[in-house]
Design an enzyme around this catalytic site. Structure first.
Site, PDB file in Angstrom:
ATOM      1  N   ASN A  41       0.861  -1.185   0.000  1.00  0.00           N
ATOM      2  CA  ASN A  41       0.000   0.000   0.000  1.00  0.00           C
ATOM      3  C   ASN A  41       0.896   1.232   0.000  1.00  0.00           C
ATOM      4  OD1 ASN A  41      -1.867   2.003   0.425  1.00  0.00           O
ATOM      5  ND2 ASN A  41      -2.436   1.355   2.491  1.00  0.00           N
ATOM      6  N   TRP A  42       1.057   1.836  -1.182  1.00  0.00           N
ATOM      7  CA  TRP A  42       1.977   2.980  -1.298  1.00  0.00           C
ATOM      8  C   TRP A  42       1.382   4.253  -0.678  1.00  0.00           C
ATOM      9  CZ3 TRP A  42       4.486   2.983  -6.918  1.00  0.00           C
ATOM     10  CH2 TRP A  42       5.231   1.821  -7.061  1.00  0.00           C
ATOM     11  N   LYS A  43       0.096   4.242  -0.360  1.00  0.00           N
ATOM     12  CA  LYS A  43      -0.592   5.439   0.160  1.00  0.00           C
ATOM     13  C   LYS A  43      -0.316   6.629  -0.782  1.00  0.00           C
ATOM     14  CE  LYS A  43      -0.310   3.341   4.655  1.00  0.00           C
ATOM     15  NZ  LYS A  43      -0.322   3.453   6.089  1.00  0.00           N
ATOM     16  N   GLY A  76       1.775   2.305  10.802  1.00  0.00           N
ATOM     17  CA  GLY A  76       2.715   3.415  10.629  1.00  0.00           C
ATOM     18  C   GLY A  76       3.418   3.841  11.902  1.00  0.00           C
ATOM     19  N   HIS A 132      -9.827   1.288   4.424  1.00  0.00           N
ATOM     20  CA  HIS A 132      -8.581   1.489   5.177  1.00  0.00           C
ATOM     21  C   HIS A 132      -8.840   2.459   6.330  1.00  0.00           C
ATOM     22  CE1 HIS A 132      -4.509   2.596   6.240  1.00  0.00           C
ATOM     23  NE2 HIS A 132      -4.137   1.476   5.647  1.00  0.00           N
ATOM     24  N   GLY A 145       2.681  -1.045   4.399  1.00  0.00           N
ATOM     25  CA  GLY A 145       2.678   0.381   4.042  1.00  0.00           C
ATOM     26  C   GLY A 145       4.095   0.907   3.903  1.00  0.00           C
ATOM     27  N   GLU A 160      -7.192   4.783   7.555  1.00  0.00           N
ATOM     28  CA  GLU A 160      -6.886   6.209   7.309  1.00  0.00           C
ATOM     29  C   GLU A 160      -8.066   6.901   6.635  1.00  0.00           C
ATOM     30  OE1 GLU A 160      -3.156   5.550   5.339  1.00  0.00           O
ATOM     31  OE2 GLU A 160      -2.228   5.070   7.272  1.00  0.00           O
ATOM     32  N   GLU A 180      -5.930  -5.048  10.533  1.00  0.00           N
ATOM     33  CA  GLU A 180      -4.928  -4.019  10.787  1.00  0.00           C
ATOM     34  C   GLU A 180      -5.278  -3.247  12.062  1.00  0.00           C
ATOM     35  OE1 GLU A 180      -2.714  -2.657   7.057  1.00  0.00           O
ATOM     36  OE2 GLU A 180      -4.573  -1.540   7.087  1.00  0.00           O
ATOM     37  N   SER A 193       2.802  -2.004  10.560  1.00  0.00           N
ATOM     38  CA  SER A 193       4.250  -2.002  10.840  1.00  0.00           C
ATOM     39  C   SER A 193       4.945  -3.315  10.493  1.00  0.00           C
ATOM     40  CB  SER A 193       4.514  -1.606  12.293  1.00  0.00           C
ATOM     41  OG  SER A 193       4.076  -0.279  12.521  1.00  0.00           O
TER      42      SER A 193
HETATM   43  P1  PGA Z   1       2.339   0.365   7.766  1.00  0.00           P
HETATM   44  O1  PGA Z   1       0.942   0.582   7.025  1.00  0.00           O
HETATM   45  O2  PGA Z   1       2.950  -0.890   7.212  1.00  0.00           O
HETATM   46  O3  PGA Z   1       3.149   1.596   7.438  1.00  0.00           O
HETATM   47  O4  PGA Z   1       2.056   0.246   9.212  1.00  0.00           O
HETATM   48  C1  PGA Z   1       0.066  -0.486   6.818  1.00  0.00           C
HETATM   49  C2  PGA Z   1      -1.212  -0.002   6.187  1.00  0.00           C
HETATM   50  O5  PGA Z   1      -1.608   1.141   6.433  1.00  0.00           O
HETATM   51  O6  PGA Z   1      -1.877  -0.730   5.443  1.00  0.00           O
END
Ligand code: PGA
Length: 267
Positions: free
Chosen positions: A9-11, A182, A98, A239, A100, A176, A218
């Site tokens: 997931n490149w966001k 993150g 997601h 991510g 976010e 998640e 993470s």
């Molecule tokens: P992260 O993000 O690996 O940076 O914790 C995971 C995600 O948001 O899917």
């Protein structure tokens, strides 16, 4: 070992097409891994087409996913992208719900539910994200399980066995925990496996299908094997580590050494 699924997931990264192409080229240069895992990358919308049509993407080993989708296929919905448009572009996967988006855009379970159904109907593979925040986690295992069950019931409302029979394997659930995303503060494999097993057995146990389950939060090159060496976890949603060329290459490299283990993780 069944093939594991790694979803990158490149966001909202990287900040230029040039950098996105460089990142993609580095992934294309990974030494053969396709017997062991399926790799899906989810770049921002605007990079999807140039990367799918990238001249070096001949073997089409890497699959593509979008980070979101709308629930209607056409109409006056400014700024939105439809399931049909993604299919047309040969995008196979889509991340829905997601945390976010739930947090920054107030995306509700009702909207997520519409997106899941519309994307499945169009034949996209849906990666539905669920997970609790730290305050729910602090209340203990039972509260976490009830929270996740309720999220799944709302997000998958109206999902019929008929639809799932037609689109078998198209639903993937990513567990998640929000506090792990993150933060560098990943869940323990033991706790993640407990929640994932709960979802497989208690939420989907009575249905005619059990979706693939990913862990996210993470994940990096050092901890990937701890999560994926257990058969309960079918893959990972990654991510930060997926937009760092060296780290992601190490992650895939390390994953190659995962042994097929059914035993419970260490306490
Ligand atoms: P992260 O993000 O690996 O940076 O914790 C995971 C995600 O948001 O899917």
């Amino acid at each position: 070992m069944a093939k594991k699924l790694i979803v990158a997931n490149w966001k909202m990264n990287p900040d230029s097409l040039k950098k996105a192409e460089e990142l993609f080229e580095s992934i294309l240069s990974f030494k053969s891994y396709d017997a062991l895992l399926n790799l899906v990358i989810c770049p921002p919308f605007e990079y999807l087409e140039p990367l799918i049509k990238h001249p070096k993407n001949k073997k089409k080993v890497v699959k593509f996913g979008a980070q979101d989708v709308f629930y209607e296929n056409k109409g006056a919905y400014t700024g939105e992208i439809s399931p049909k448009m993604l299919k047309d572009l040969k995008v196979e996967y889509v991340i829905v719900g997601h945390s976010e988006r739930r947090k920054f855009l107030n995306e509700s379970d009702a909207i997520i539910n519409k997106k899941v159904l519309a994307a499945l109907k169009e034949g996209l593979k849906v990666i539905l994200c669920v997970g609790e925040n730290s305050s729910v986690r602090g209340k203990g295992k039972k509260v976490v399980e009830n929270y996740i069950r309720s999220q799944l019931e709302k997000d998958l409302k109206g999902l019929t066995n008929k639809l799932m029979k037609l689109k078998a394997n198209n639903l993937i659930i990513a567990y998640e925990p929000i506090w792990a995303i993150g933060t560098g503060n990943n869940d323990t494999p033991k706790d993640a496996i407990e929640v994932i097993s709960f979802i497989k057995e208690q939420v989907f146990g009575n249905l005619s299908f059990v979706p693939k389950m990913l862990y996210g939060g993470s994940v990096n090159s050092k901890n990937i094997n701890e999560f994926l060496q257990n058969n309960a976890i079918d893959g990972a949603l990654v991510g930060n580590a997926s937009v760092d060329k060296k780290e992601f290459s190490k992650l895939v490299e390390n994953l190659k050494s995962v042994k097929n283990e059914t035993k419970k993780p260490k306490k």
